[in-house]
Scaffold this active site. Structure first.
Site, mmCIF file in Angstrom:
data_model
loop_
_atom_site.group_PDB
_atom_site.id
_atom_site.type_symbol
_atom_site.label_atom_id
_atom_site.label_comp_id
_atom_site.label_asym_id
_atom_site.label_seq_id
_atom_site.Cartn_x
_atom_site.Cartn_y
_atom_site.Cartn_z
ATOM 1 N N ASP A 55 11.125 3.538 -2.395
ATOM 2 C CA ASP A 55 10.394 3.208 -1.172
ATOM 3 C C ASP A 55 10.269 1.697 -1.032
ATOM 4 O O ASP A 55 9.881 1.015 -1.974
ATOM 5 C CB ASP A 55 8.991 3.839 -1.223
ATOM 6 C CG ASP A 55 8.133 3.449 -0.033
ATOM 7 O OD1 ASP A 55 8.254 4.105 1.018
ATOM 8 O OD2 ASP A 55 7.346 2.484 -0.149
ATOM 9 N N TYR A 102 8.784 -6.699 2.613
ATOM 10 C CA TYR A 102 8.642 -6.875 1.169
ATOM 11 C C TYR A 102 9.605 -7.932 0.630
ATOM 12 O O TYR A 102 10.335 -7.701 -0.336
ATOM 13 C CB TYR A 102 8.886 -5.556 0.431
ATOM 14 C CG TYR A 102 7.815 -4.505 0.586
ATOM 15 C CD1 TYR A 102 6.589 -4.782 1.175
ATOM 16 C CD2 TYR A 102 8.025 -3.207 0.122
ATOM 17 C CE1 TYR A 102 5.614 -3.806 1.308
ATOM 18 C CE2 TYR A 102 7.056 -2.228 0.246
ATOM 19 C CZ TYR A 102 5.853 -2.531 0.846
ATOM 20 O OH TYR A 102 4.895 -1.549 0.970
ATOM 21 N N HIS A 139 4.527 1.432 9.563
ATOM 22 C CA HIS A 139 3.853 0.743 8.465
ATOM 23 C C HIS A 139 2.440 0.307 8.861
ATOM 24 O O HIS A 139 2.263 -0.708 9.521
ATOM 25 C CB HIS A 139 4.693 -0.476 8.069
ATOM 26 C CG HIS A 139 4.369 -1.025 6.723
ATOM 27 N ND1 HIS A 139 5.012 -2.116 6.186
ATOM 28 C CD2 HIS A 139 3.486 -0.635 5.774
ATOM 29 C CE1 HIS A 139 4.532 -2.372 4.993
ATOM 30 N NE2 HIS A 139 3.596 -1.487 4.724
#
Length: 297
Positions: free
Chosen positions: A48, A53, A115
């Site tokens: 994931d 990120y 998200h």
């Protein structure tokens, strides 16, 4: 590695998954390759990540694209993260999804999650339509929602999502009563994020700005007896608690240390937490948790 049926998706996921946030922070390609390939070799099949990120998506693509059939690949969208335009803009979402596929060196992902999207944005509908189009065009097999509290509850109740990713751990148990029962009714796949509460109990002190601070503060009040035991015992209990919660299919743990994966796998292999200990942790939470101890996004 135990596997569990992931809702209605037909996927059988390993109970321990890999969370890609940590590897996006100045971790070498060599270390990431060692970490992820050894994890796949040992039975992990869930990875994931997210558009925001750091280098995570690119590193995963570089070191694992040749093994694409060996794992389920999840990513998240919603933040512009370098693309011109505001977060949650439909055109920006479309661009970030295409960018994620390019970074990950794949034609499709297994799940794209919105998200940490607010109920307000969800109600407007445009972001859901972007994900539905991505699914229709084959860019993702399934669509999901990543988030917590009443935002997550609304997302579940729309009935459009196949997957829920939500915070659940010894310091964050709101989802057990608020959202997991609703997700189970709809046979959604469920990922527990932050399953060891960021190991917040291991810090002597933290500033209020520190990422694990809220959990650290809660745990100081919860004062679970097992947190005073050997460090590995504490991590084991925390992780097995999360995976012993009804409705959880997989728990994603992030690490940048190549040897940490096997340590966590060995803990998970011990199976369900004894019911008496699980019930003690739940009872302590119900006794101490304040009304403002909501799920942490």
């Amino acid at each position: 590695m135990e596997t569990r049926k992931y809702g209605n998706t037909g996927m059988n996921v390993s109970t321990l998954g890999f969370g890609g946030a940590e590897i996006g922070k100045n971790v070498s390609k060599t270390d990431v390759a060692t970490l992820l390939n050894s994890a796949l070799d040992a039975g992990l099949n869930v990875i994931d990540t997210a558009e925001c990120y750091g280098d995570s998506e690119e590193l995963i693509g570089e070191v694992l694209s040749h093994r694409r059939d060996d794992y389920y690949l999840f990513t998240k969208c919603g933040h512009a993260a370098g693309i011109e335009g505001p977060d949650w803009d439909a055109k920006v979402l479309e661009q970030t999804i295409d960018r994620s596929l390019k970074r990950l060196k794949t034609d499709y992902v297994d799940v794209i999650h919105l998200h940490s999207c607010s109920e307000e944005v969800l109600r407007q509908g445009a972001v859901i339509e972007v994900l539905q189009r991505a699914k229709e065009s084959g860019k993702t097999r399934f669509i999901g929602y990543s988030g917590d509290t009443t935002d997550a509850l609304y997302a579940i109740q729309t009935g459009v999502f196949d997957s829920l990713e939500t915070s659940l751990n010894i310091a964050d148990q709101e989802a057990i009563d608020l959202t997991l029962p609703e997700a189970r009714k709809r046979n959604m796949g469920v990922i527990a994020k932050r399953p060891i509460a960021n190991a917040a109990w291991t810090y002597d002190t933290l500033s209020e700005e520190a990422y694990p601070f809220i959990y650290w503060k809660r745990l100081s009040e919860l004062n679970y007896g097992f947190l005073g035991e050997d460090a590995q015992v504490a991590v084991e209990t925390a992780l097995r608690f999360t995976l012993s919660t009804e409705g959880v299919d997989t728990a994603i743990v992030g690490t940048a240390k190549p040897n940490r994966w096997q340590q966590n796998a060995d803990l998970v292999a011990k199976g369900q937490l004894p019911q008496e200990l699980y019930d003690e942790i739940r009872a302590r939470w119900k006794e101490i948790a304040g009304a403002d101890w909501t799920g942490r996004t």
